[in-house]
Design a protein around this motif. Structure first.
Motif, PDB file in Angstrom:
ATOM      1  N   ASN A 129     -47.198  66.154  -6.745  1.00  0.00           N
ATOM      2  CA  ASN A 129     -45.894  66.738  -7.064  1.00  0.00           C
ATOM      3  C   ASN A 129     -45.953  67.523  -8.373  1.00  0.00           C
ATOM      4  OD1 ASN A 129     -44.972  65.516  -4.774  1.00  0.00           O
ATOM      5  ND2 ASN A 129     -43.381  64.294  -5.759  1.00  0.00           N
ATOM      6  N   GLU A 145     -40.386  70.425  -0.433  1.00  0.00           N
ATOM      7  CA  GLU A 145     -40.004  69.157   0.187  1.00  0.00           C
ATOM      8  C   GLU A 145     -41.042  68.118  -0.249  1.00  0.00           C
ATOM      9  OE1 GLU A 145     -39.876  69.995   4.348  1.00  0.00           O
ATOM     10  OE2 GLU A 145     -38.307  71.516   4.147  1.00  0.00           O
ATOM     11  N   THR A 166     -42.522  64.403  -1.537  1.00  0.00           N
ATOM     12  CA  THR A 166     -42.350  62.967  -1.335  1.00  0.00           C
ATOM     13  C   THR A 166     -41.815  62.330  -2.608  1.00  0.00           C
ATOM     14  OG1 THR A 166     -43.493  60.897  -0.839  1.00  0.00           O
ATOM     15  CG2 THR A 166     -44.770  62.595  -1.975  1.00  0.00           C
ATOM     16  N   GLU A 193     -42.310  59.401  -3.670  1.00  0.00           N
ATOM     17  CA  GLU A 193     -43.310  58.506  -4.246  1.00  0.00           C
ATOM     18  C   GLU A 193     -44.693  59.113  -4.032  1.00  0.00           C
ATOM     19  OE1 GLU A 193     -42.865  54.630  -2.635  1.00  0.00           O
ATOM     20  OE2 GLU A 193     -40.827  54.358  -3.379  1.00  0.00           O
ATOM     21  N   PRO A 194     -45.037  60.128  -4.828  1.00  0.00           N
ATOM     22  CA  PRO A 194     -46.305  60.823  -4.619  1.00  0.00           C
ATOM     23  C   PRO A 194     -47.500  59.926  -4.921  1.00  0.00           C
ATOM     24  CG  PRO A 194     -45.328  61.507  -6.689  1.00  0.00           C
ATOM     25  CD  PRO A 194     -44.309  60.664  -5.987  1.00  0.00           C
ATOM     26  N   THR A 214     -44.866  71.216   0.850  1.00  0.00           N
ATOM     27  CA  THR A 214     -44.630  69.823   1.214  1.00  0.00           C
ATOM     28  C   THR A 214     -45.728  68.942   0.643  1.00  0.00           C
ATOM     29  OG1 THR A 214     -43.748  70.623   3.326  1.00  0.00           O
ATOM     30  CG2 THR A 214     -44.134  68.261   3.138  1.00  0.00           C
ATOM     31  N   THR A 215     -45.361  67.758   0.170  1.00  0.00           N
ATOM     32  CA  THR A 215     -46.358  66.770  -0.238  1.00  0.00           C
ATOM     33  C   THR A 215     -46.051  65.458   0.471  1.00  0.00           C
ATOM     34  OG1 THR A 215     -45.071  66.028  -2.164  1.00  0.00           O
ATOM     35  CG2 THR A 215     -46.680  67.789  -2.519  1.00  0.00           C
ATOM     36  N   GLY A 216     -47.077  64.610   0.568  1.00  0.00           N
ATOM     37  CA  GLY A 216     -46.868  63.317   1.203  1.00  0.00           C
ATOM     38  C   GLY A 216     -48.158  62.523   1.291  1.00  0.00           C
ATOM     39  N   ARG A 217     -48.106  61.473   2.077  1.00  0.00           N
ATOM     40  CA  ARG A 217     -49.240  60.575   2.284  1.00  0.00           C
ATOM     41  C   ARG A 217     -49.438  60.404   3.784  1.00  0.00           C
ATOM     42  NH1 ARG A 217     -51.056  55.484  -0.459  1.00  0.00           N
ATOM     43  NH2 ARG A 217     -49.426  55.872  -2.015  1.00  0.00           N
ATOM     44  N   LYS A 218     -50.700  60.385   4.214  1.00  0.00           N
ATOM     45  CA  LYS A 218     -50.995  60.214   5.632  1.00  0.00           C
ATOM     46  C   LYS A 218     -52.352  59.541   5.785  1.00  0.00           C
ATOM     47  CE  LYS A 218     -51.333  62.735  10.009  1.00  0.00           C
ATOM     48  NZ  LYS A 218     -51.287  64.086  10.649  1.00  0.00           N
ATOM     49  N   GLY A 276     -53.621  61.749   0.463  1.00  0.00           N
ATOM     50  CA  GLY A 276     -52.459  62.499   0.021  1.00  0.00           C
ATOM     51  C   GLY A 276     -52.614  63.925   0.515  1.00  0.00           C
TER      52      GLY A 276
END
Length: 208
Positions: free
Chosen positions: A54, A78, A80, A82-83, A117-121, A125
């Motif tokens: 982020n 967009e 997350t 909680e990065p 967009t950022t996130g976890r998968k 990350g």
């Protein structure tokens, strides 16, 4: 050539300013080409540290504000809430992010929408840059990370930005995935390993 012309003391002020602007533009282009060539020819040794994706987005978007390709584009983020901390180096990942933004912005030529967009998968990350521009031809997709490959007009790019970006991401154990269809835009997604809690010092290594 412009330097020699500027030695003429009879130049009108508007002409002199025009010459200076042209010189600045060309010097900036030369600087970008040389930096890309140096990054490609002598990649810096990767030094891992925990990086907040982020924050990479925030820093990259701030730097992008002054770029010509940014003008006229609608940009949304967009992120997350909680990065995860990922393995990387903040400055070099910001460089990757800016390269992806610039490619998308230049492809849309001042009109369009960029979504970050950022996130976890699944233990990684990710940071994704999506645009609604012209997309990438299917025959070009297998080649876009090859050094010096570009469909831009002469003088508009070196064809090294994506190659250098991939090299940086891979040096941290990550990868870049691309989804695109002609006239439907493109999405570049950077995946990076989560920084393990047990890894207490920057530059440490883990398997996987």
């Amino acid at each position: 050539g412009f330097v020699h012309l500027l030695r003429d003391s009879d130049l009108a002020e508007p002409v002199r300013l025009d010459f200076l602007q042209r010189m600045e533009n060309e010097l900036s282009r030369i600087d970008a080409i040389i930096r890309a060539l140096l990054d490609f020819a002598r990649p810096a040794k990767a030094k891992s540290e925990p990086v907040d994706l982020n924050q990479v987005v925030a820093d990259g978007l701030a730097l992008a504000e002054v770029q010509k390709w940014r003008q006229g584009l609608e940009v949304s983020a967009e992120l997350t809430p909680e990065p995860p901390s990922v393995r990387g180096e903040a400055n070099r990942l910001t460089q990757v992010f800016l390269n992806l933004l610039a490619n998308a912005g230049q492809a849309m030529t001042g009109q369009g929408r960029l979504t970050v967009t950022t996130g976890r998968k699944e233990g990684e990350g990710f940071l994704a840059v999506s645009d609604n521009g012209p997309g990438i031809a299917q025959e070009d997709l297998p080649h876009i990370f090859e050094p010096f490959f570009t469909r831009k007009e002469p003088g508009q790019g070196t064809g090294l930005g994506l190659s250098v970006s991939l090299s940086i991401v891979e040096s941290f154990g990550g990868r870049i995935e691309v989804r695109s269809r002609p006239d439907q835009g493109a999405t570049f997604t950077v995946f990076l390993p989560i920084w393990p809690a047990r890894q207490g010092s920057a530059g440490g290594e883990e398997s996987g």
